[in-house]
Design a protein around this motif. Structure first.
Motif, mmCIF file in Angstrom:
data_model
loop_
_atom_site.group_PDB
_atom_site.id
_atom_site.type_symbol
_atom_site.label_atom_id
_atom_site.label_comp_id
_atom_site.label_asym_id
_atom_site.label_seq_id
_atom_site.Cartn_x
_atom_site.Cartn_y
_atom_site.Cartn_z
ATOM 1 N N PRO C 180 22.421 -22.654 -9.074
ATOM 2 C CA PRO C 180 22.801 -23.640 -8.043
ATOM 3 C C PRO C 180 22.529 -23.134 -6.630
ATOM 4 C CG PRO C 180 24.616 -23.228 -9.574
ATOM 5 C CD PRO C 180 23.554 -22.243 -9.906
ATOM 6 N N LEU C 181 22.689 -21.845 -6.419
ATOM 7 C CA LEU C 181 22.447 -21.289 -5.084
ATOM 8 C C LEU C 181 20.978 -21.395 -4.704
ATOM 9 C CD1 LEU C 181 24.774 -18.143 -5.125
ATOM 10 C CD2 LEU C 181 25.013 -20.190 -3.691
ATOM 11 N N ILE C 182 20.116 -21.193 -5.678
ATOM 12 C CA ILE C 182 18.680 -21.293 -5.401
ATOM 13 C C ILE C 182 18.315 -22.744 -5.084
ATOM 14 C CG2 ILE C 182 16.385 -21.040 -6.415
ATOM 15 C CD1 ILE C 182 17.507 -18.603 -7.961
ATOM 16 N N VAL C 183 18.863 -23.650 -5.875
ATOM 17 C CA VAL C 183 18.609 -25.067 -5.600
ATOM 18 C C VAL C 183 19.124 -25.432 -4.198
ATOM 19 C CG1 VAL C 183 19.185 -27.414 -6.287
ATOM 20 C CG2 VAL C 183 18.630 -25.710 -8.039
ATOM 21 N N GLU C 184 20.285 -24.891 -3.881
ATOM 22 C CA GLU C 184 20.837 -25.133 -2.553
ATOM 23 C C GLU C 184 19.920 -24.606 -1.452
ATOM 24 O OE1 GLU C 184 25.333 -24.804 -0.731
ATOM 25 O OE2 GLU C 184 24.356 -22.962 -1.425
ATOM 26 N N ALA C 185 19.324 -23.439 -1.722
ATOM 27 C CA ALA C 185 18.391 -22.874 -0.742
ATOM 28 C C ALA C 185 17.228 -23.825 -0.496
ATOM 29 C CB ALA C 185 17.878 -21.518 -1.220
ATOM 30 N N CYS C 186 16.772 -24.467 -1.553
ATOM 31 C CA CYS C 186 15.648 -25.405 -1.425
ATOM 32 C C CYS C 186 16.037 -26.589 -0.532
ATOM 33 C CB CYS C 186 15.224 -25.900 -2.809
ATOM 34 S SG CYS C 186 14.533 -24.596 -3.849
ATOM 35 N N TRP C 187 17.233 -27.071 -0.783
ATOM 36 C CA TRP C 187 17.726 -28.183 0.037
ATOM 37 C C TRP C 187 17.906 -27.756 1.484
ATOM 38 C CZ3 TRP C 187 18.703 -33.376 -0.257
ATOM 39 C CH2 TRP C 187 19.482 -33.907 0.762
ATOM 40 N N ASP C 188 18.569 -26.625 1.643
ATOM 41 C CA ASP C 188 18.870 -26.147 2.988
ATOM 42 C C ASP C 188 17.605 -25.914 3.818
ATOM 43 O OD1 ASP C 188 21.510 -26.256 2.324
ATOM 44 O OD2 ASP C 188 21.778 -24.081 2.117
ATOM 45 N N ALA C 189 16.538 -25.488 3.121
ATOM 46 C CA ALA C 189 15.304 -25.191 3.850
ATOM 47 C C ALA C 189 14.809 -26.409 4.619
ATOM 48 C CB ALA C 189 14.221 -24.703 2.888
ATOM 49 N N GLN D 142 28.292 -11.848 6.429
ATOM 50 C CA GLN D 142 28.473 -13.113 5.714
ATOM 51 C C GLN D 142 27.571 -14.213 6.255
ATOM 52 O OE1 GLN D 142 30.733 -13.145 3.191
ATOM 53 N NE2 GLN D 142 32.533 -11.951 3.798
ATOM 54 N N ALA D 143 26.482 -13.839 6.895
ATOM 55 C CA ALA D 143 25.575 -14.843 7.433
ATOM 56 C C ALA D 143 24.714 -15.461 6.348
ATOM 57 C CB ALA D 143 24.688 -14.220 8.513
ATOM 58 N N PHE D 144 24.478 -14.681 5.278
ATOM 59 C CA PHE D 144 23.570 -15.159 4.223
ATOM 60 C C PHE D 144 24.331 -15.499 2.946
ATOM 61 C CE2 PHE D 144 19.396 -12.961 5.786
ATOM 62 C CZ PHE D 144 19.304 -13.902 6.801
ATOM 63 N N ALA D 191 20.591 -18.929 4.869
ATOM 64 C CA ALA D 191 21.808 -18.874 5.670
ATOM 65 C C ALA D 191 22.961 -19.566 4.944
ATOM 66 C CB ALA D 191 21.570 -19.536 7.017
ATOM 67 N N ARG D 192 24.120 -19.019 5.124
ATOM 68 C CA ARG D 192 25.318 -19.611 4.555
ATOM 69 C C ARG D 192 25.689 -20.829 5.390
ATOM 70 N NH1 ARG D 192 29.407 -17.004 1.374
ATOM 71 N NH2 ARG D 192 28.369 -14.993 1.721
ATOM 72 N N ARG D 193 25.999 -21.926 4.712
ATOM 73 C CA ARG D 193 26.435 -23.137 5.412
ATOM 74 C C ARG D 193 27.923 -23.016 5.694
ATOM 75 N NH1 ARG D 193 22.587 -27.934 4.772
ATOM 76 N NH2 ARG D 193 21.764 -27.300 6.812
ATOM 77 N N ASP D 194 28.337 -23.474 6.813
ATOM 78 C CA ASP D 194 29.762 -23.347 7.164
ATOM 79 C C ASP D 194 30.524 -24.558 6.676
ATOM 80 O OD1 ASP D 194 28.630 -21.197 8.706
ATOM 81 O OD2 ASP D 194 28.048 -22.812 10.105
#
Lengths: 194, 194, 194, 194
Positions: C180-189, D142-144, D191-194
């Motif tokens: 899920p974190l990797i998928v989230e990274a894709c979205w966040d990008a 905790q930025a990433f 990056a970590r989302r807040d």
DNA sequence: AATGAATGAGTTTTCATTCAT
DNA sequence: GATGAATGAAAACTCATTCAT
């Protein structure tokens, strides 16, 4: 000894080492020049080609070999003594000079060498003549088998050269005490039995 | 004879011709395939590499040679008769098969062959054992000179091989009447004189 | 499944294995036919050439991949859910099918693949259209960064494909919890930050 | 620039052109030497083999790439600024040097490159350490996202490299104004989302 | 005279493709 | 249809020889 002779000699010596080790075809000229400490092009200032280098090296070694064989040769001593003297010198020279032996073996088995020997047969040198006289005399005295002179030479030299070949290949070890026996084998091979 | 054996045999025969003529290094695989009437790639269907082709050819010829030498060998006949039989067969085989002789000569003088002979010395086959028995028996009966067995083999085979070598080089001609004399030379080289 | 389909499938499967392992150029057709258990010529009954085999294999795998990605796709769920669904399916498919992933990676980096993608851009299929709609909708809602649609696709797919690539190379290990974190990274990008 | 450097450089440049265009296997050394304007043998004066040429070219390009990325790097500026600086440099370098980019992409996907990256992971250089420090610092603050460092690297670099890949394939066009947005995508991916 | 970088013809070997069986 | 032996064009690499310096 001039500078020029030095370079030429260095090339010949390096070539001998490398040919004896790796054969003619396994010996790049670059390796020879490197070992001789000269530039790659320098070989071609002293020799027209690699083939020419091989032939010149042969001439050099052949001269040394003949000198070694005939070093203490005396026509006036009895036949058998002359024979023993020549063959023992030959055997000792090859044992003491394995590089030279390997090179000459190779040379005489190559197209270069076969042509050379044919030419020499047509036009024999002084030493060959000396050899021929020895065998001729022996035949006239009925000391040798009833075979052509060249055949007798082959038969008498064969035992020694095969023994040396196997010695250099590490398959047999020629010890000092065997030398006279090997020379005797050469004589016996061609001598007429009573 | 199947199709497959035909191609393999054609390659081996062409290789034998060309190796005997030009030596291993003077024989490009392209020349071999051309002479064999096959494509350049076809050699590599039957042999892994040129080296492998050389080794396989040697195996083939070595087998034929041994078969020829031992064709009519009988352990029960007297020592001298066995010797004469083996050496005459050897001589006749080489005279009748000059290509084979040149190839084998070359092979046994090359790194391939030296390694092979070393291996064979460590681990002798049936035929070598037969040879060894012959020489051992002769030595025990004091028939041969006081030298190691391997040396006796070298000395006794040398006369013949040198004669054949010069015959094939066109320097001497072995005529039929000479055959027994050459075999005799081989025996005499190692026989003890009384 | 007919006999014909069996052979074809066997060839494709063997090709996949070998291409994934060794690359297109490191994979002789003879190896493929051997692994497939068919004759070397048989490949050419089903495929015009090696190139054709590669293209056909790609078509096959591309179909399977799309099926896997869209297996449980529903247009009516919210945008983010659709995105997550597609990307998670993609990630899981590649983790579960490493051979397929390696092949496709290679294919799309080769001249074959670049041409293919250009063609597809000109003439998008149904699934591409579906993807396009997703990205279009997101952009209209200002959910994504202000970049052309194709760029957004590249940016969003890059994180996952690089992670998978390094996972398959053995440089990182994708564990289940990371999916899920990797998928989230894709979205966040590609997602617009507020 | 000496004569010697000229030839070597000409070969490397020609190789880069051709490898980037056709891949390693689609690039015969004869084509490289022709394009470099040197003889076919000349390549082998400067490189032991084609493989060696590939590895040397990689070393060369890798050095240039690192120099470009770290040209104006300063440890003392804030984290985000350091990140943006590195990633923007990387992006611009690849856009300005498409041949280099294609070569490196290929290299790192080949067996050569995978081995190289494994080795580098075991034994990181100065620049890798610098990168590692950056990511480490970010994680500690905790930025990433909560993922292993290597995974964060893959995820953050993926967007850019995919965008560049598609840009070089002519599928998307990276315009100047997009550069900061692409760099932002790289940051946002990890990056970590807040 | 000496050098050694450069050359390219020639060598071994591979492999996609064909075709007789 | 299926086969796999045969092919030969093309690849990587070597090395005797040349020639500008």
């Amino acid at each position: 000894m001039s500078k020029i002779a030095d370079k030429r000699a260095a090339i010949l010596s390096a070539a001998l080492d490398i040919f004896a080790e790796n054969g003619f075809h396994g010996s790049p000229t670059s390796l020879i020049s490197e070992k001789a400490g000269v530039g790659t092009g320098t070989i071609y200032r002293y020799f027209q080609s690699k083939d020419d280098l091989i032939r010149e090296l042969h001439l050099e070694l052949d001269g040394k070999l003949q000198a070694a064989i005939f070093a203490d040769y005396r026509e006036e001593v009895p036949l058998r003594q002359r024979f023993d003297n020549l063959y023992e010198n030959l055997l000792r020279y090859f044992i003491d000079n394995p590089r030279e032996c390997r090179f000459l073996e190779q040379f005489y088995n190559s197209p270069y060498g076969i042509a050379k020997r044919r030419a020499r047969k047509e036009n024999p040198g002084e030493k060959e003549a000396c050899f021929a006289r020895l065998f001729d005399e022996a035949r006239q005295r009925q000391a040798f088998k009833d075979l052509p002179e060249e055949m007798l030479v082959s038969l008498s030299i064969g035992p020694m050269l095969y023994a040396v070949r196997d010695h250099l290949a590490g398959l047999v070890a020629i010890e000092d005490r065997m030398v006279p026996l090997i020379v005797e084998a050469c004589w016996d091979a061609v001598a007429r039995r009573d």
